[in-house]
Design a protein around this motif. Structure first.
Motif, PDB file in Angstrom:
ATOM      1  N   GLU A 761     -47.181 -49.778 -87.849  1.00  0.00           N
ATOM      2  CA  GLU A 761     -48.549 -49.246 -87.920  1.00  0.00           C
ATOM      3  C   GLU A 761     -49.075 -48.896 -86.522  1.00  0.00           C
ATOM      4  O   GLU A 761     -49.710 -47.854 -86.320  1.00  0.00           O
ATOM      5  CB  GLU A 761     -49.475 -50.263 -88.590  1.00  0.00           C
ATOM      6  CG  GLU A 761     -50.913 -49.784 -88.724  1.00  0.00           C
ATOM      7  CD  GLU A 761     -51.790 -50.805 -89.410  1.00  0.00           C
ATOM      8  OE1 GLU A 761     -53.000 -50.542 -89.548  1.00  0.00           O
ATOM      9  OE2 GLU A 761     -51.276 -51.886 -89.818  1.00  0.00           O
ATOM     10  N   VAL A 762     -48.803 -49.778 -85.538  1.00  0.00           N
ATOM     11  CA  VAL A 762     -49.221 -49.497 -84.164  1.00  0.00           C
ATOM     12  C   VAL A 762     -48.478 -48.277 -83.621  1.00  0.00           C
ATOM     13  O   VAL A 762     -49.060 -47.403 -82.960  1.00  0.00           O
ATOM     14  CB  VAL A 762     -48.998 -50.735 -83.272  1.00  0.00           C
ATOM     15  CG1 VAL A 762     -49.264 -50.396 -81.809  1.00  0.00           C
ATOM     16  CG2 VAL A 762     -49.889 -51.882 -83.723  1.00  0.00           C
ATOM     17  N   LEU A 763     -47.192 -48.188 -83.892  1.00  0.00           N
ATOM     18  CA  LEU A 763     -46.418 -47.031 -83.422  1.00  0.00           C
ATOM     19  C   LEU A 763     -46.918 -45.739 -84.059  1.00  0.00           C
ATOM     20  O   LEU A 763     -46.908 -44.682 -83.426  1.00  0.00           O
ATOM     21  CB  LEU A 763     -44.939 -47.240 -83.746  1.00  0.00           C
ATOM     22  CG  LEU A 763     -44.214 -48.299 -82.895  1.00  0.00           C
ATOM     23  CD1 LEU A 763     -42.841 -48.599 -83.469  1.00  0.00           C
ATOM     24  CD2 LEU A 763     -44.103 -47.830 -81.442  1.00  0.00           C
ATOM     25  N   ALA A 764     -47.365 -45.800 -85.319  1.00  0.00           N
ATOM     26  CA  ALA A 764     -47.907 -44.608 -85.978  1.00  0.00           C
ATOM     27  C   ALA A 764     -49.161 -44.106 -85.274  1.00  0.00           C
ATOM     28  O   ALA A 764     -49.447 -42.901 -85.266  1.00  0.00           O
ATOM     29  CB  ALA A 764     -48.220 -44.921 -87.442  1.00  0.00           C
ATOM     30  N   SER A 765     -49.919 -45.012 -84.662  1.00  0.00           N
ATOM     31  CA  SER A 765     -51.109 -44.585 -83.920  1.00  0.00           C
ATOM     32  C   SER A 765     -50.777 -44.142 -82.497  1.00  0.00           C
ATOM     33  O   SER A 765     -51.538 -43.387 -81.884  1.00  0.00           O
ATOM     34  CB  SER A 765     -52.130 -45.733 -83.876  1.00  0.00           C
ATOM     35  OG  SER A 765     -51.612 -46.832 -83.135  1.00  0.00           O
ATOM     36  N   ILE A 766     -49.617 -44.591 -81.962  1.00  0.00           N
ATOM     37  CA  ILE A 766     -49.242 -44.255 -80.582  1.00  0.00           C
ATOM     38  C   ILE A 766     -48.500 -42.926 -80.514  1.00  0.00           C
ATOM     39  O   ILE A 766     -48.762 -42.094 -79.635  1.00  0.00           O
ATOM     40  CB  ILE A 766     -48.384 -45.389 -79.984  1.00  0.00           C
ATOM     41  CG1 ILE A 766     -49.237 -46.651 -79.774  1.00  0.00           C
ATOM     42  CG2 ILE A 766     -47.746 -44.952 -78.667  1.00  0.00           C
ATOM     43  CD1 ILE A 766     -48.431 -47.849 -79.304  1.00  0.00           C
ATOM     44  N   LEU A 767     -47.572 -42.684 -81.428  1.00  0.00           N
ATOM     45  CA  LEU A 767     -46.665 -41.533 -81.328  1.00  0.00           C
ATOM     46  C   LEU A 767     -47.385 -40.183 -81.296  1.00  0.00           C
ATOM     47  O   LEU A 767     -47.019 -39.317 -80.499  1.00  0.00           O
ATOM     48  CB  LEU A 767     -45.663 -41.570 -82.483  1.00  0.00           C
ATOM     49  CG  LEU A 767     -44.602 -42.685 -82.402  1.00  0.00           C
ATOM     50  CD1 LEU A 767     -43.750 -42.704 -83.655  1.00  0.00           C
ATOM     51  CD2 LEU A 767     -43.731 -42.491 -81.165  1.00  0.00           C
ATOM     52  N   PRO A 768     -48.410 -39.898 -82.132  1.00  0.00           N
ATOM     53  CA  PRO A 768     -49.021 -38.566 -82.085  1.00  0.00           C
ATOM     54  C   PRO A 768     -49.656 -38.234 -80.731  1.00  0.00           C
ATOM     55  O   PRO A 768     -49.760 -37.056 -80.375  1.00  0.00           O
ATOM     56  CB  PRO A 768     -50.082 -38.628 -83.197  1.00  0.00           C
ATOM     57  CG  PRO A 768     -49.585 -39.667 -84.131  1.00  0.00           C
ATOM     58  CD  PRO A 768     -48.932 -40.692 -83.258  1.00  0.00           C
ATOM     59  N   PRO A 776     -46.594 -34.769 -85.430  1.00  0.00           N
ATOM     60  CA  PRO A 776     -47.741 -34.432 -86.284  1.00  0.00           C
ATOM     61  C   PRO A 776     -48.546 -35.683 -86.619  1.00  0.00           C
ATOM     62  O   PRO A 776     -48.117 -36.809 -86.344  1.00  0.00           O
ATOM     63  CB  PRO A 776     -47.081 -33.841 -87.537  1.00  0.00           C
ATOM     64  CG  PRO A 776     -45.754 -34.529 -87.601  1.00  0.00           C
ATOM     65  CD  PRO A 776     -45.330 -34.730 -86.161  1.00  0.00           C
ATOM     66  N   SER A 777     -49.686 -35.487 -87.214  1.00  0.00           N
ATOM     67  CA  SER A 777     -50.469 -36.639 -87.660  1.00  0.00           C
ATOM     68  C   SER A 777     -49.729 -37.325 -88.793  1.00  0.00           C
ATOM     69  O   SER A 777     -49.240 -36.663 -89.719  1.00  0.00           O
ATOM     70  CB  SER A 777     -51.853 -36.191 -88.144  1.00  0.00           C
ATOM     71  OG  SER A 777     -52.575 -35.620 -87.072  1.00  0.00           O
ATOM     72  N   PRO A 778     -49.601 -38.636 -88.740  1.00  0.00           N
ATOM     73  CA  PRO A 778     -48.818 -39.335 -89.784  1.00  0.00           C
ATOM     74  C   PRO A 778     -49.557 -39.335 -91.112  1.00  0.00           C
ATOM     75  O   PRO A 778     -50.795 -39.382 -91.147  1.00  0.00           O
ATOM     76  CB  PRO A 778     -48.685 -40.755 -89.227  1.00  0.00           C
ATOM     77  CG  PRO A 778     -49.877 -40.927 -88.347  1.00  0.00           C
ATOM     78  CD  PRO A 778     -50.153 -39.576 -87.748  1.00  0.00           C
ATOM     79  N   PRO A 779     -48.853 -39.288 -92.224  1.00  0.00           N
ATOM     80  CA  PRO A 779     -49.500 -39.441 -93.536  1.00  0.00           C
ATOM     81  C   PRO A 779     -50.160 -40.811 -93.634  1.00  0.00           C
ATOM     82  O   PRO A 779     -49.747 -41.769 -92.976  1.00  0.00           O
ATOM     83  CB  PRO A 779     -48.342 -39.301 -94.532  1.00  0.00           C
ATOM     84  CG  PRO A 779     -47.256 -38.613 -93.767  1.00  0.00           C
ATOM     85  CD  PRO A 779     -47.415 -39.052 -92.347  1.00  0.00           C
ATOM     86  N   PRO A 780     -51.190 -40.936 -94.439  1.00  0.00           N
ATOM     87  CA  PRO A 780     -51.859 -42.237 -94.572  1.00  0.00           C
ATOM     88  C   PRO A 780     -50.893 -43.331 -95.021  1.00  0.00           C
ATOM     89  O   PRO A 780     -50.133 -43.151 -95.979  1.00  0.00           O
ATOM     90  CB  PRO A 780     -52.949 -41.968 -95.631  1.00  0.00           C
ATOM     91  CG  PRO A 780     -53.167 -40.483 -95.587  1.00  0.00           C
ATOM     92  CD  PRO A 780     -51.850 -39.898 -95.234  1.00  0.00           C
TER      93      PRO A 780
END
Length: 800
Positions: A761-768, A776-780
């Protein structure tokens, strides 16, 4: 070109009517007629029977390839058209032909030709006739001087058209302003170059006899077009002020109406003024009217001017502008014995809508309106009358308005309250403002009573205490000018009404003075709660005049809570430097905490307070350090050094947050030494890393990256990672704070691993937002679905 030639060679002659045909060949165009050119028929002269066909060669014209034609034998004009172009050819009696006009059919306003009359004209862009046909403007006919304007000719009496003489004065029994307003018409002038859009003739319908609408031309042939709203579908009368009502000279100088026709619903009526209004005494500002024998029932009205009385300025030239000051349409409602009943009946049977009726209701007298209100039962009628009732300010309507206020919709309440704020409604409002009444109704009654000013203090106090909603209405609704007097009247109840000093006194100097004077006179209550409330009120008012009674209470009352509250209050009362120095010497820890928390922002921090950073009492030490940090006092770094050396200290995190804005330079060496210590736990290490990232300490990033790799070593058991989620997420965010492109592969490698969900979850907020990646913006909540997460990580890798 070859295709065009073949089409011309193989096409048959075009039938142009009146026995004429048009042949178009590569050699030219030929018009063949029944009669020879020397014997062209003329109006009223029939063609000779048995005349031999004769041919007229048309002039060569570029692009001439017509697909249709019309021959006007009486006028010697041939009109030919193609898909895009049109031509008009003039054929003289001697057989000569010449191009008279040409144009494009796709032009914004293409000219048109009438073979029956031999006229060219334009369709008016302003309006169409009621039957949908276009109104012809700019009419021209071929004459000695070429294309000449066609004069408007009144046709005189026509079968089926009734002529009604106008009568001087307004229609009998009607108001000057009709119940339903007449909208401005569209104006169609006989000559219209359409260079500018003409303004709407609002002066025709503004009910101002001193202003006038003035035409661009002399008047005959001018048409006024109305698209009538439902309220004007049945016309019974018309009133007109024919001339310029500005002054006598303007009235005489402009042309005035003489004869005009009205067409509506397939019926036409001619109206004629029997005499020149200029010669009729008193016609300067007096209208003329006509009452129709039967109502004109239609949704469209067409008025065409036939004749005018010329103005004095144009008597010699025969030209001049027409002026009309007023033109008003009246319906059956205007001529009814009881117009109000007609309007309400139309509203009840849905002939009229509330939006159409509301403007008409404004002219109803109060007595008649009240009778209609009391007799209304239909919900739509009641609501519409209520909208008008809410707008009116009249003593006779107050009881009805108070009744309406009890059940009116919220959007109507504000309008009603404004109407009821008038002085004539105060007694009626006061009679209904009883504390035992319905609180919801009282909440609607109270604002207009307060808006009227000078409310009675005892009744208002009883209402404010009766319900919390009424206290809120009192707090917000009392006028600023009335507040000081109410505070004085309620002095004994000041402490039970906190909004007096929390709200009123803060926003108005006069209310502040009244509240301070009241509190100074008011002895503190005997109860502990009452004394504390008294001190809190004094602190809120922050008036230096209250310092003496506060000090007196602190001396006389030995209760610790009272003494501490008195100390906090004295700090708010703008104490002198001498008084502050005396207060700073206290040795009680609880008093020291109060002093440090409430020390005046504009007062320097004395040595006695700064020394409390070494107090053995943790609350005191904390308050002293935060005070120095908030002031960015130079003594903060020295006091905080010992705490920051021990990450396990409970003040470590709050003080480190303060270091971002104060004392960093002095503490940098100590923090760096702590940072490189490998024994430093991950949580404080990550917090320090965030500080170094803010301060742009590039060297610190490699240390974070190394610790992240060590923390997420593939050999680390998953159970260990799940136990240390907080430490791992803090480390990831600390490394991301440095925003280095070189760290992008590390983040991407971690994202490919099956780490516990919190890390993903943290990586999903860091990568974009990571430099070096174009994710791209990650899917919810994609980290919860392996397939969705894999697709997201792959898209990041592919775009790297």
């Amino acid at each position: 070109m070859t295709h065009l030639l073949l089409t011309l060679l193989l096409s048959a002659p075009l039938d142009c009517g009146a026995g004429a045909t048009l042949e178009v060949t590569p050699a030219g165009a030929v018009l063949r007629m029944v009669a020879g050119p020397g014997a062209l028929p003329r109006p009223g002269v029939p063609a000779r029977p048995g005349a031999l066909p004769r041919a007229v060669t048309l002039p060569a014209t570029e692009g001439f390839a017509p697909t249709a034609c019309a021959w006007s034998a009486a006028h010697g004009l041939l009109h030919a058209t193609s898909e895009r172009l049109q031509w008009l050819v003039r054929v003289e009696p001697d057989g000569r032909a010449a191009l008279a006009r040409q144009g494009a059919l796709d032009a914004p306003r293409p000219w048109r030709f009438d073979a029956a009359t031999g006229e060219v004209y334009d369709d008016s862009p302003a309006a169409d006739r009621c039957d949908g046909s276009a109104i012809r403007v700019n009419r021209r006919r071929w004459g000695k001087a070429g294309w000449e304007p066609v004069p408007f000719i009144s046709v005189g009496p026509v079968a089926g058209v009734v002529t009604i003489p106008a009568v001087k004065g307004p229609p009998p029994g009607v108001r000057r302003r009709p119940w339903f307003p007449t909208p401005p018409p569209a104006v169609v002038e006989p000559e219209d170059d359409s260079s500018d859009e003409p303004p709407a003739p609002v002066r025709l319908t503004d009910h101002n006899a001193t202003s006038a609408w003035i035409s661009a031309g002399p008047g005959p042939g001018l048409t006024l077009m109305w698209r009538l709203p439902p309220t004007l579908r049945r016309l019974r009368a018309l009133s007109v002020l024919p001339g310029h009502g500005g002054d006598e000279a303007s009235f005489v100088g402009h042309a005035r109406l003489r004869t005009f026709t009205l067409t509506a619903g397939g019926r036409t009526v001619r109206v004629e003024l029997p005499a020149d209004p200029r010669l009729v005494l008193g016609s300067h500002h007096v209208p003329w009217h006509v009452v129709f024998p039967e109502a004109l029932d239609a949704n469209c009205l067409e008025l065409t001017i036939e004749r005018v009385w010329p103005g004095k300025a144009a008597a010699d030239t025969g030209e001049g502008s027409l002026a009309i000051s007023e033109l008003t349409l009246f319906t059956g409602v205007d001529l009814a014995a009881d117009p109000v009943a007609e309007v309400i009946a139309g509203l009840a049977d849905r002939t009229f809508t509330p939006a159409q009726v509301l403007p008409a209701l404004a002219g109803v007298p109060d007595e008649r309106f009240l009778a209609a209100w009391e007799g209304a039962s239909d919900p739509v009628v009641k609501k519409t009358l209520g909208d008008e009732l809410a707008r009116r300010v009249s003593p006779g309507l107050v009881p009805a308005q108070l009744e309406l206020l009890a059940w009116a919709a919220p959007e109507l309440v504000d309008r009603l309250q404004k109407s009821l704020a008038a002085p004539h409604a105060r007694d009626a409002l006061f009679a209904r403002l009883r504390p035992d009444a319905d609180p919801a109704y009282l909440a609607r009654l109270l604002p207009p009573w307060l808006a009227g000013g000078a409310p009675e203090p005892d009744r208002l106090l009883a209402l404010a205490r009766a319900h919390a909603t009424l206290a809120a209405v009192t707090r917000e609704g009392v006028r600023v000018a009335d507040r000081p007097a109410l505070i004085t009247a309620w002095c004994r109840e000041l402490l039970t009404l906190p909004f007096l000093f929390n709200h009123w006194a803060r926003k108005d100097p006069a209310s502040h003075d009244a509240a301070s004077a009241c509190l100074a006179r008011l002895r503190p209550p005997q109860s502990l709660r009452g004394r504390l409330t008294w001190l809190q009120a004094a602190a809120t008012l922050a008036d230096p005049r209250l310092a003496h009674p506060v000090r007196r209470l602190a001396r006389e009352d030995a209760t610790p809570a009272v003494k501490l509250q008195a100390l906090a209050t004295l700090l708010r009362l703008k104490p002198t430097p001498r008084a502050l120095a005396r207060l700073a010497g206290t040795s009680r820890p609880d008093a020291q905490v109060v002093l440090l928390a409430g020390w005046p922002a504009d007062a320097p921090v004395p040595t006695e307070l700064a020394a409390l950073t070494a107090s053995p009492w943790l609350p005191v030490r904390r308050a002293a350090l935060l005070l120095l940090a908030d002031r960015c006092d130079g003594r903060f770094a020295e006091g905080a050094r010992a705490v920051l050396a021990d990450p396990a200290h409970e003040l470590w995190y709050p003080l480190l947050e303060r270091v971002k804005t104060c004392g960093y330079a002095a503490l940098r060496a100590d923090l760096k030494k702590l940072y490189v210590d490998t024994k430093l736990p991950d949580e404080p290490f990550a917090t320090l890393a965030q500080l170094f990232a803010v301060k742009r300490e590039a060297w610190a990033a490699d240390v974070v990256a190394a610790r992240v790799r060590r923390f997420f070593d593939p050999k680390t058991p998953r159970a260990t990672l799940e136990e240390r989620v907080t430490a791992g997420t803090w480390l990831l965010r600390a490394l991301a704070a440095f925003a280095r492109p070189v760290d992008a592969p590390l983040f991407l490698a971690l994202a490919r691993r099956p780490l516990p969900a919190p890390f993903l979850e943290v990586l999903a907020s860091i990568l974009p937002d990571a430099p070096g990646l174009r994710c791209p913006s990650p899917p919810p909540r994609c980290w919860r679905d392996p397939a969705s997460w894999s697709a997201f990580v792959t898209s990041c890798a592919n775009s790297n």
